[in-house]
Design an enzyme around this catalytic site. Structure first.
Site, PDB file in Angstrom:
ATOM      1  N   VAL A 178       0.904  -1.093  -0.066  1.00 52.21           N
ATOM      2  CA  VAL A 178       0.007   0.126  -0.034  1.00 52.21           C
ATOM      3  C   VAL A 178       0.901   1.342  -0.077  1.00 52.21           C
ATOM      4  O   VAL A 178       1.574   1.326   1.093  1.00 52.21           O
ATOM      5  CB  VAL A 178      -1.018   0.104   1.184  1.00 52.21           C
ATOM      6  CG1 VAL A 178      -1.768   1.163   1.240  1.00 52.21           C
ATOM      7  CG2 VAL A 178      -1.878  -1.119   1.316  1.00 52.21           C
ATOM      8  N   ASP A 179       0.843   1.911  -1.159  1.00 47.49           N
ATOM      9  CA  ASP A 179       1.894   2.922  -1.171  1.00 47.49           C
ATOM     10  C   ASP A 179       1.115   4.423  -1.412  1.00 47.49           C
ATOM     11  O   ASP A 179       0.222   4.724  -2.021  1.00 47.49           O
ATOM     12  CB  ASP A 179       2.626   2.948  -2.645  1.00 47.49           C
ATOM     13  CG  ASP A 179       3.437   3.819  -2.956  1.00 47.49           C
ATOM     14  OD1 ASP A 179       3.934   4.680  -2.037  1.00 47.49           O
ATOM     15  OD2 ASP A 179       3.898   3.918  -4.090  1.00 47.49           O
ATOM     16  N   THR A 180       1.507   5.159  -0.067  1.00 44.88           N
ATOM     17  CA  THR A 180       0.721   6.253   0.197  1.00 44.88           C
ATOM     18  C   THR A 180       1.119   7.430  -1.105  1.00 44.88           C
ATOM     19  O   THR A 180       0.571   8.487  -1.223  1.00 44.88           O
ATOM     20  CB  THR A 180       0.990   6.821   1.404  1.00 44.88           C
ATOM     21  OG1 THR A 180       2.510   6.981   1.516  1.00 44.88           O
ATOM     22  CG2 THR A 180       0.606   6.042   2.275  1.00 44.88           C
ATOM     23  N   GLY A 181       2.449   7.010  -1.842  1.00 44.51           N
ATOM     24  CA  GLY A 181       2.742   7.845  -2.662  1.00 44.51           C
ATOM     25  C   GLY A 181       2.309   7.707  -4.117  1.00 44.51           C
ATOM     26  O   GLY A 181       2.377   8.404  -5.064  1.00 44.51           O
ATOM     27  N   ASN A 182       1.662   6.698  -4.124  1.00 38.58           N
ATOM     28  CA  ASN A 182       0.658   6.280  -5.499  1.00 38.58           C
ATOM     29  C   ASN A 182      -0.597   6.718  -5.566  1.00 38.58           C
ATOM     30  O   ASN A 182      -1.434   6.340  -5.148  1.00 38.58           O
ATOM     31  CB  ASN A 182       0.596   4.612  -5.524  1.00 38.58           C
ATOM     32  CG  ASN A 182       0.117   4.133  -6.903  1.00 38.58           C
ATOM     33  OD1 ASN A 182      -0.029   4.936  -7.771  1.00 38.58           O
ATOM     34  ND2 ASN A 182      -0.365   3.037  -6.675  1.00 38.58           N
TER      35      ASN A 182
END
EC number: 3.4.23.-
Length: 308
Positions: A178-182
């Site tokens: 889970v990439d908060t930067g995506n």
């Protein structure tokens, strides 16, 4: 045999250790702080330690008052605004205190052994400056590296999820971060995008699309347009611009799967309104995950179909 303790030495040693513990707590919790507040709290803690050796003040060192005084020191040093923040600081403060205290006592015991104790308190006949300095270094190393390892493991457990991509009766399972930067979205449908490694999902792609990636032509728009014009997947693919993954202005090939299932320890959830973007490199150095999950998906997928 009479034992002597020196108040000035006790004060300085406790002042130094208190400061290092509070400073480390501030760094680990990443809370804003004022150095003067940490110094004042460290002085208060050092004075408290000295009073133990004066007759008539034993009542100050019950378990309850020790806890109350440690909370007082935290309030003086950091002035937390919320109970949640206060609780987080308390937890880190006690962990760091145990590490520093354990390292100091362990090194002293290793070198000199314990020769005198009274009322459950171990007294050290002398604590050379070099041992104190060594214990500080060891404590710093332990805190810095073990804390980073523990936190990284905790975070990974929370943000690594198993997903399955379904397309034309084919299923691919892989781990996703889970990439908060995506924040990628499809510019046409505005659907969130999962970025997946080509090698992890190539089995569900048609051969003509596989050839694009195997010949490293995924950035050649003319080749892609020519291939897609002859493919049954022509209407299923789209281009997704991005400014990450090491490229300032790039383009990813994406497609809409039949569904994506997201599985955790409690349930399996299906999402249909989503796009899979294909990335022709490794996303993780150690292969721990092979896809980047858009964080918006987690806030929305509970409304989808669930299965036990």
């Amino acid at each position: 045999m009479i034992k002597y303790v020196y108040g000035d030495i006790i004060f300085v040693e406790n002042l130094l250790m208190n400061y290092l513990i509070l400073f480390s707590t501030a760094k680990l919790t990443k809370i804003s702080y004022k150095r003067i507040n940490i110094i004042i709290a460290s002085i208060a803690g050092a004075i408290y330690a000295v009073f133990y050796y004066f007759p008539g003040f034993e009542y100050l060192y019950t378990w309850l008052l020790k806890i109350i005084f440690s909370l007082f020191i935290i309030v003086v040093a950091f002035n937390p605004y919320t109970f949640k923040e206060f609780g987080r600081i308390i937890l880190v403060f006690y962990i760091v205190s145990l590490i520093f205290g354990g390292a100091a006592f362990g090194i002293y015991y290793l070198v000199n052994g314990v020769r005198y104790s009274y009322k459950g308190i171990f007294y050290m006949e002398s604590f050379p400056a070099k041992l104190l300095f060594l214990s500080i270094i060891c404590s710093y190393i332990i805190v810095k590296y073990s804390w980073g390892y523990i936190i990284s493991k905790i975070k990974r457990e929370k943000i690594l999820l198993e997903i399955s991509i379904l397309k034309d009766n084919k299923r691919i399972c892989l781990m996703a971060l889970v990439d908060t930067g995506n924040s990628l979205t499809d510019p046409i449908t505005n659907l969130p995008v999962i970025v997946a490694e080509y090698e992890a999902i190539k089995e569900i792609l048609p051969e003509e699309i596989q050839k694009i990636f195997e010949h490293n032509k995924e950035n050649n728009l003319n080749v892609i347009a020519s291939v897609l014009s002859r493919s049954e997947w022509m209407t299923k693919f789209r281009f997704i611009p991005f400014k990450s993954l090491g490229t300032e202005n790039g383009m990813l090939i994406g497609f809409k799967p039949d569904a994506v299932s997201i599985e955790d320890k409690r349930s399996k959830n299906y999402v249909k309104d989503i796009i899979i973007a294909i990335y022709n490199k490794n996303l993780s150095k150690d292969g721990e995950y092979r896809a980047l999950l858009h964080p918006e998906i987690l806030s929305n997928y509970n409304g989808g179909k669930k299965s036990a």
